[in-house]
Write an enzyme that holds these catalytic residues in place. Structure first.
Site, mmCIF file in Angstrom:
data_model
loop_
_atom_site.group_PDB
_atom_site.id
_atom_site.type_symbol
_atom_site.label_atom_id
_atom_site.label_comp_id
_atom_site.label_asym_id
_atom_site.label_seq_id
_atom_site.Cartn_x
_atom_site.Cartn_y
_atom_site.Cartn_z
ATOM 1 N N ASP A 1 32.633 23.813 -29.060
ATOM 2 C CA ASP A 1 31.611 23.939 -30.102
ATOM 3 C C ASP A 1 32.220 24.650 -31.312
ATOM 4 O OD1 ASP A 1 29.168 23.981 -31.395
ATOM 5 O OD2 ASP A 1 28.434 25.750 -30.327
ATOM 6 N N LYS B 1 40.885 30.374 -21.867
ATOM 7 C CA LYS B 1 41.101 31.816 -22.035
ATOM 8 C C LYS B 1 41.503 32.344 -20.662
ATOM 9 C CE LYS B 1 40.972 35.689 -24.392
ATOM 10 N NZ LYS B 1 41.950 36.002 -25.467
ATOM 11 N N ASP C 1 33.870 22.915 -35.135
ATOM 12 C CA ASP C 1 33.407 23.262 -36.483
ATOM 13 C C ASP C 1 34.603 23.653 -37.351
ATOM 14 O OD1 ASP C 1 30.739 22.885 -35.782
ATOM 15 O OD2 ASP C 1 30.066 24.688 -36.835
ATOM 16 N N ASP D 1 42.103 31.741 -28.629
ATOM 17 C CA ASP D 1 42.280 32.522 -29.867
ATOM 18 C C ASP D 1 43.505 32.021 -30.638
ATOM 19 O OD1 ASP D 1 43.667 33.500 -27.672
ATOM 20 O OD2 ASP D 1 43.276 35.616 -28.082
ATOM 21 N N TYR E 1 26.531 27.193 -21.869
ATOM 22 C CA TYR E 1 25.299 26.686 -22.466
ATOM 23 C C TYR E 1 24.312 26.175 -21.412
ATOM 24 C CZ TYR E 1 27.819 26.875 -26.928
ATOM 25 O OH TYR E 1 28.529 27.288 -28.025
HETATM 26 C C1 IPM Z 1 26.741 21.057 -31.754
HETATM 27 C C2 IPM Z 1 25.632 22.020 -32.036
HETATM 28 C C3 IPM Z 1 24.833 22.239 -30.770
HETATM 29 C C4 IPM Z 1 25.800 22.731 -29.707
HETATM 30 C C5 IPM Z 1 23.634 23.195 -30.903
HETATM 31 C C6 IPM Z 1 22.680 22.718 -31.977
HETATM 32 C C7 IPM Z 1 22.933 23.414 -29.609
HETATM 33 O O1 IPM Z 1 26.153 23.209 -32.540
HETATM 34 O O2 IPM Z 1 26.458 19.912 -31.350
HETATM 35 O O3 IPM Z 1 27.899 21.440 -31.902
HETATM 36 O O4 IPM Z 1 26.171 23.893 -29.729
HETATM 37 O O5 IPM Z 1 26.208 21.956 -28.871
HETATM 38 MG MG MG Z 2 28.200 23.172 -32.929
#
Ligand code: IPM
Ligand code: MG
Length: 360
Positions: A251, A195, A255, A227, A146
């Site tokens: 990231d 990985k 989620d 994975d 990133y």
């Molecule tokens: C998070 C979000 C951010 C990230 C985005 C909005 C840039 O998805 O905080 O997880 O990927 O870090």
């Molecule tokens: Mg995120």
């Protein structure tokens, strides 16, 4: 104690959920005799609309002058919002990446645990959910893919894009040390995710983690390929304590981890640097589809405020108080629409904030 905060309400549901977290902080202030001072700054789409950029240097300077930042969420609908017609460096997310970098927030802590009361909302099979889980995803936040150089160009008439994934050993070491330190205060297990069967950056990651692990003989650790980790998270989440990983893997996995808690609206997060300074935000996004409807789940933001009390201000008792109030409200059967199930009472975002604040 006087606690000086920069507040970024941001976009979408951000303003609604931050308002509820402030309500709860003020209740904490009243009960335990602390004063919380808030200065609002703009970031994301609202900043683009007001200033032309997603985060001004003045806003960064204000954030730096405070003890901590409380953040809602930023960004809009990527297919319909005009913010996404702008060049990438002027889009809302660029503001978030910039503040993380400017404040040196390399360690992102995302705890994911299954509340007894929310087992109904957990999408996993009952025999897995029944075992419960309580993990902390420790995501590296200011390096990797990133933050590497990126570009899109035409090579021999073919559009070609590249993104650089760079980690140096120091960046890996400091996040690994944080992970092992925190594991020492939990169940003493680190799962380092990479990985390494493909990526050089992962092979270096593994090497440095092994070096750091030598200083922590009391902590057990293992390596896991990303994975496989994605699979294990839904197969046997109870096995995890601290999950240490690089920026992009963290990231994605965070989620996934949030979803198995029942809703992304439950997942708090803290982003820390080498000092006590931190930025605290829900892990979920700005949810533009439900923005302004008083429907969002403010619990992730309220729990992020609890993390702030714990990590920046060392106010453990007060943080425990917020967490207990959240549990109590869930036990009493109150739910926002994302976690509602048969036999529970659906409440709005602001009602949820009121209920939690009243139980502090
Ligand atoms: C998070 C979000 C951010 C990230 C985005 C909005 C840039 O998805 O905080 O997880 O990927 O870090
Ligand atoms: Mg995120």
């Amino acid at each position: 104690m006087e606690c000086n905060l920069a507040v970024i309400k941001g976009d979408g549901i951000g303003p609604e959920v931050v308002t509820e977290a402030i309500k709860v902080l003020d209740a904490v202030g009243k009960k335990y005799d602390h004063s919380f001072q808030y200065e609002q700054i703009l970031m994301g789409g609202c900043s683009i609309d007001a200033t032309g950029v997603p985060l001004t240097d003045e806003a960064v300077a204000i954030a730096k002058s405070k003890d901590a930042v409380l953040l809602g969420s930023i960004g809009g609908n990527t297919s319909t919002s005009p913010w996404y017609q702008l060049p990438p460096e002027l889009r809302p997310e660029a503001g978030l990446l910039k503040i993380r970098k400017e404040l040196g927030l390399f360690a992102n802590l995302r705890p994911a645990n299954l509340y007894e009361e929310l087992k109904e909302a957990c999408p996993l099979k009952a025999e897995i959910a029944d075992k419960g889980f309580d993990m902390l995803i420790m995501r590296e936040l200011t390096g990797g893919l990133y933050f590497g150089e990126r570009s899109t160009m035409e090579i021999d008439g073919v559009l070609t894009a590249h993104d650089n994934l760079i980690y140096n050993e120091n960046e890996i070491r400091r996040i690994a040390v944080k992970a092992f330190d925190i594991a020492g205060k939990r169940r003493k297990k680190v799962t380092s995710v990479d990985k390494a069967n493909v990526l050089d950056s992962s092979r270096l990651w593994r090497k440095v983690v092994e070096e750091v692990a030598k200083d922590y003989p009391e902590i057990s650790y293992e390596h896991m390929l990303v994975d496989n980790c994605a699979m294990q998270l839904v197969k046997d989440p109870a096995q995890f304590d601290v999950v240490l990983t690089e920026n992009m893997f963290g990231d994605i996995l965070s989620d996934e981890a949030s979803m198995i808690t029942g809703s992304i609206g439950m997942l708090a997060s803290a982003s820390l640097n080498e000092t006590k300074f931190g930025m605290y935000e829900p892990s979920g996004g700005s949810a533009p589809d439900i923005a302004g409807q008083n429907k969002a789940n403010p619990i992730a933001t309220i729990l992020s405020a609890a993390m702030m009390l714990r990590y920046t201000f060392d106010l453990d008792k007060e943080a425990d108080g917020i967490e207990a109030a959240v549990k109590q409200v869930l036990k009493e059967g109150y739910r926002t629409c994302d976690i509602v199930s048969e036999g529970t009472k659906q409440v709005s975002c602001s009602e949820m904030g009121d209920l939690i604040a009243a139980r502090i």
